[in-house]
Design an enzyme around this catalytic site. Structure first.
Site, mmCIF file in Angstrom:
data_model
loop_
_atom_site.group_PDB
_atom_site.id
_atom_site.type_symbol
_atom_site.label_atom_id
_atom_site.label_comp_id
_atom_site.label_asym_id
_atom_site.label_seq_id
_atom_site.Cartn_x
_atom_site.Cartn_y
_atom_site.Cartn_z
ATOM 1 N N CYS A 13 -6.007 1.591 5.924
ATOM 2 C CA CYS A 13 -6.901 0.470 6.403
ATOM 3 C C CYS A 13 -5.936 0.025 7.611
ATOM 4 O O CYS A 13 -5.143 0.596 8.292
ATOM 5 C CB CYS A 13 -6.536 -0.576 5.164
ATOM 6 S SG CYS A 13 -4.652 -1.176 5.318
ATOM 7 N N CYS A 72 -2.003 -0.442 7.695
ATOM 8 C CA CYS A 72 -1.427 0.871 7.679
ATOM 9 C C CYS A 72 -1.486 1.772 8.786
ATOM 10 O O CYS A 72 -0.647 2.299 9.166
ATOM 11 C CB CYS A 72 -1.861 1.789 6.452
ATOM 12 S SG CYS A 72 -1.265 0.646 4.838
ATOM 13 N N GLU A 96 0.885 3.931 1.784
ATOM 14 C CA GLU A 96 1.320 4.378 3.153
ATOM 15 C C GLU A 96 2.438 3.428 3.526
ATOM 16 O O GLU A 96 3.389 3.986 4.331
ATOM 17 C CB GLU A 96 0.281 4.178 4.009
ATOM 18 C CG GLU A 96 -0.985 4.941 3.974
ATOM 19 C CD GLU A 96 -2.137 4.000 3.184
ATOM 20 O OE1 GLU A 96 -1.750 3.465 2.281
ATOM 21 O OE2 GLU A 96 -3.212 4.181 3.747
ATOM 22 N N HIS A 99 0.860 -1.285 0.106
ATOM 23 C CA HIS A 99 -0.031 0.105 0.081
ATOM 24 C C HIS A 99 0.783 1.309 0.113
ATOM 25 O O HIS A 99 2.000 1.270 0.526
ATOM 26 C CB HIS A 99 -0.913 -0.019 1.343
ATOM 27 C CG HIS A 99 -2.013 -1.096 1.263
ATOM 28 N ND1 HIS A 99 -2.927 -0.963 2.381
ATOM 29 C CD2 HIS A 99 -2.175 -2.073 0.421
ATOM 30 C CE1 HIS A 99 -3.766 -2.277 1.879
ATOM 31 N NE2 HIS A 99 -3.258 -2.774 0.797
HETATM 32 ZN ZN LIG Z 1 -3.333 0.272 3.810
#
Ligand SMILES: [Zn+2]
EC number: 3.5.4.33
Length: 150
Positions: free
Chosen positions: A83, A86, A55, A53
Site C-alpha cells: 500500500c 508501506c 511489510e 502491516h
Molecule cells: Zn501496507
C-alpha cells in the site's frame, strides 16, 4: 538443492498463519543475500494498530537486525502488493528489490493507485517484480474475505 523454503514460500506460510489468527493474510520476508533478516505477518488486529502491516513490521525488524538505518542491498518478499504507507517505508529504507505476489487493485500503490515509485517526488525506486506465486496468495485472500462475509 537447498531444503530451506524460498522467501516467498515463507511469506505465504506467514500469510496463512495471519488468516488463522483472524488477520488479513499478508506475510513479508526481508533477506540480505541468503540471510533472512525479518519474517512477519499482518498484526493490525492483535496490536490494535492499523500501521501493523506485514511489510512495516518486517522493515522495523530488519532495521533493528542491521542497525545501519537502511536496507540497501536487501530484498522484500510480500504476498500482496504494498500500500502507499508501506511503499513509502520501502523507499525511505532504500530496499533494493521488491517481490510481491497478488496485485491489490483497491489499495496497492506500486502498480495500482498512486504508483509511488514512479512519482518524481520518490527519491528511491526499488526494482519491482510482481506476480510471484500470485495465484496462491490471491486464493488465500479471496477465501479470507469470503469467510468474513459468511
Ligand atoms: Zn501496507
Amino acid at each position: 538443492m537447498s531444503s530451506a523454503p524460498s522467501p516467498m514460500e515463507l511469506a505465504l506460510a506467514l500469510a496463512e498463519d495471519a488468516a488463522a489468527q483472524g488477520e488479513a493474510p499478508v506475510g513479508a520476508v526481508i533477506v540480505e543475500g541468503q540471510t533472512v533478516l525479518a519474517a512477519e505477518r499482518n498484526r493490525m488486529r492483535a496490536l490494535a494498530d492499523p500501521t501493523a502491516h506485514a511489510e512495516m513490521l518486517a522493515i522495523r525488524t530488519a532495521l533493528a537486525a542491521r542497525g545501519t538505518g537502511r536496507l540497501d542491498g536487501c530484498d522484500l518478499y510480500v504476498t500482496l502488493e504494498p500500500c502507499a504507507m508501506c511503499a513509502g517505508a520501502i523507499a525511505h529504507t532504500r530496499l533494493r528489490r521488491i517481490y510481491f505476489a497478488a496485485e491489490d487493485i483497491k489499495a496497492g500503490a506500486v502498480e495500482n493507485g498512486i504508483r509511488l515509485f514512479d512519482q518524481p517526488t520518490c527519491h528511491h525506486r526499488p526494482e519491482v517484480i510482481g506476480g510471484l506465486s500470485a495465484g496462491r496468495a490471491e486464493a488465500m485472500l479471496t477465501a479470507f474475505f469470503r469467510s468474513l462475509r459468511d
